[in-house]
Design a protein around this motif. Structure first.
Motif, short mmCIF file in Angstrom:
data_model
loop_
_atom_site.label_atom_id
_atom_site.label_comp_id
_atom_site.label_asym_id
_atom_site.label_seq_id
_atom_site.Cartn_x
_atom_site.Cartn_y
_atom_site.Cartn_z
N THR A 34 0.82 -1.21 0.00
CA THR A 34 0.00 0.00 0.00
C THR A 34 0.85 1.26 0.00
N HIS A 35 2.18 1.12 -0.08
CA HIS A 35 3.08 2.27 -0.08
C HIS A 35 3.30 2.74 -1.52
N ALA A 36 3.02 3.99 -1.79
CA ALA A 36 3.19 4.52 -3.14
C ALA A 36 4.65 4.44 -3.60
N PHE A 37 4.84 3.99 -4.83
CA PHE A 37 6.17 3.88 -5.46
C PHE A 37 7.07 2.86 -4.75
N ALA A 38 6.51 1.97 -3.94
CA ALA A 38 7.34 1.05 -3.15
C ALA A 38 8.27 0.21 -4.03
N LEU A 39 7.76 -0.30 -5.15
CA LEU A 39 8.58 -1.14 -6.02
C LEU A 39 9.77 -0.38 -6.57
N PHE A 40 9.54 0.83 -7.07
CA PHE A 40 10.62 1.57 -7.71
C PHE A 40 11.54 2.22 -6.68
N THR A 41 11.04 2.45 -5.48
CA THR A 41 11.93 2.85 -4.39
C THR A 41 12.91 1.73 -4.09
N GLU A 42 12.42 0.49 -4.13
CA GLU A 42 13.29 -0.66 -3.91
C GLU A 42 14.35 -0.75 -5.00
N VAL A 43 13.98 -0.45 -6.24
CA VAL A 43 14.96 -0.44 -7.34
C VAL A 43 16.05 0.58 -7.05
N LEU A 44 15.68 1.77 -6.60
CA LEU A 44 16.66 2.83 -6.32
C LEU A 44 17.55 2.47 -5.14
N VAL A 45 17.00 1.81 -4.16
CA VAL A 45 17.81 1.36 -3.02
C VAL A 45 18.93 0.44 -3.50
N GLN A 46 18.61 -0.44 -4.46
CA GLN A 46 19.62 -1.34 -5.01
C GLN A 46 20.62 -0.57 -5.88
N VAL A 47 20.13 0.37 -6.66
CA VAL A 47 20.99 1.14 -7.56
C VAL A 47 22.05 1.91 -6.78
N PHE A 48 21.62 2.57 -5.71
CA PHE A 48 22.54 3.41 -4.94
C PHE A 48 23.20 2.67 -3.78
N ASP A 49 22.90 1.37 -3.65
CA ASP A 49 23.49 0.55 -2.58
C ASP A 49 23.24 1.16 -1.20
N ILE A 50 22.01 1.53 -0.96
CA ILE A 50 21.64 2.15 0.31
C ILE A 50 21.32 1.08 1.35
N GLN A 51 21.89 1.24 2.53
CA GLN A 51 21.69 0.30 3.62
C GLN A 51 20.72 0.90 4.65
N PRO A 52 20.03 0.05 5.40
CA PRO A 52 19.05 0.56 6.38
C PRO A 52 19.65 1.50 7.42
N TYR A 53 20.94 1.31 7.70
CA TYR A 53 21.59 2.12 8.75
C TYR A 53 22.25 3.39 8.20
N ASP A 54 22.15 3.65 6.90
CA ASP A 54 22.78 4.83 6.31
C ASP A 54 22.09 6.11 6.79
N ALA A 55 22.89 7.08 7.20
CA ALA A 55 22.37 8.40 7.56
C ALA A 55 22.09 9.21 6.29
#
Length: 245
Positions: A34-55
């Motif tokens: 139910t989160h808007a753009f959730a799928l493509f946000t996940e794509v960007l997280v992979q692209v930029f190698d963002i980790q949950p603990y990143d500030a």
């Protein structure tokens, strides 16, 4: 579940390694359906190698490094990508986005992602792997339909995987996507393994093991042709010492 769609995509991704093709990946989840753009946000997280603990500063630094290797015309998409990643753009652009109505921001974000994908494909062919689309959020589903038509003019391949829903009916979203570009769409239906295919899988899983006939028959029948169930049975039983020669 377990029929092999995610494994097939994983193997395909491995085959593309070192081929010069850029691979982007994203996966839907029931928690974010139910989160808007959730799928493509996940794509960007992979692209930029963002980790949950990143500030936030670390995320901006990673975005900066990635954009340095991308075509210059992708810079216009950066503010919209930052908003998807939970960062509000700084300076004049941040003020401009703040004045947009939610629907305007959604539309411009969709246009930015389309522009990003098309621009990246000018450097090298682009493959976008999207898994578990039976949990896709409505906004991402609309965006996928908006993006999918660029395959007609750019070297982009979308590989979309989903689990069939109740009554084995296909997901309506992918049916609509397929109808948009029928001549450029291939559909693969993964069926349960035949008895012969189950035997082949057993040989690959246990190449030097002689199973007792009753155990072999039990696994072949109770798995109902689901490769994941077969693999998991022997993963567990080997730990317990059941599959001894």
């Amino acid at each position: 579940p377990g029929i092999g769609k995610s494994r097939l995509m994983q193997e395909f991704s491995l085959r593309l390694k070192d081929s010069g093709v850029v691979v982007l990946e994203g996966r839907c989840s029931p928690q974010k359906s139910t989160h808007a753009f959730a799928l493509f946000t996940e794509v960007l997280v992979q692209v930029f190698d963002i980790q949950p603990y990143d500030a936030p500063d670390q995320i901006r630094a990673k975005i900066e490094r990635t954009f340095a290797s991308w075509p210059r015309d992708t810079l216009a998409t950066r503010p919209y990508l930052e908003t998807l990643l939970g960062l509000w753009p700084e300076g004049v652009m941040g003020e401009r986005l703040a004045n947009l109505e939610p629907e305007q921001l959604r539309q411009q974000t969709s246009v930015a992602l389309r522009r990003l994908f098309k621009s990246l494909s000018t450097q090298s062919p682009l493959v976008v792997l999207l898994d578990d689309l039976h949990w896709i959020d409505p906004v991402s589903a609309e965006l996928l339909q908006f993006l999918i038509t660029i395959v007609a003019t750019a070297p982009i391949l979308f590989v979309c995987a989903q689990r069939r829903q109740g009554g084995d009916a296909p997901n309506d979203q992918l049916v609509r996507v397929q109808s948009l570009i029928p001549t450029q769409t291939l559909r693969f239906l993964l069926e349960r393994l035949t008895m012969e295919e189950r035997e082949m899988l057993l040989v690959e899983l246990l190449p030097q093991t002689d199973l007792q006939p009753d155990l072999r028959t039990y696994v072949l029948t109770q798995s109902e042709g689901n490769p994941y169930f077969i693999e998991e049975y022997f993963a567990c039983s080997s730990i317990m010492g059941i599959c001894s020669t």
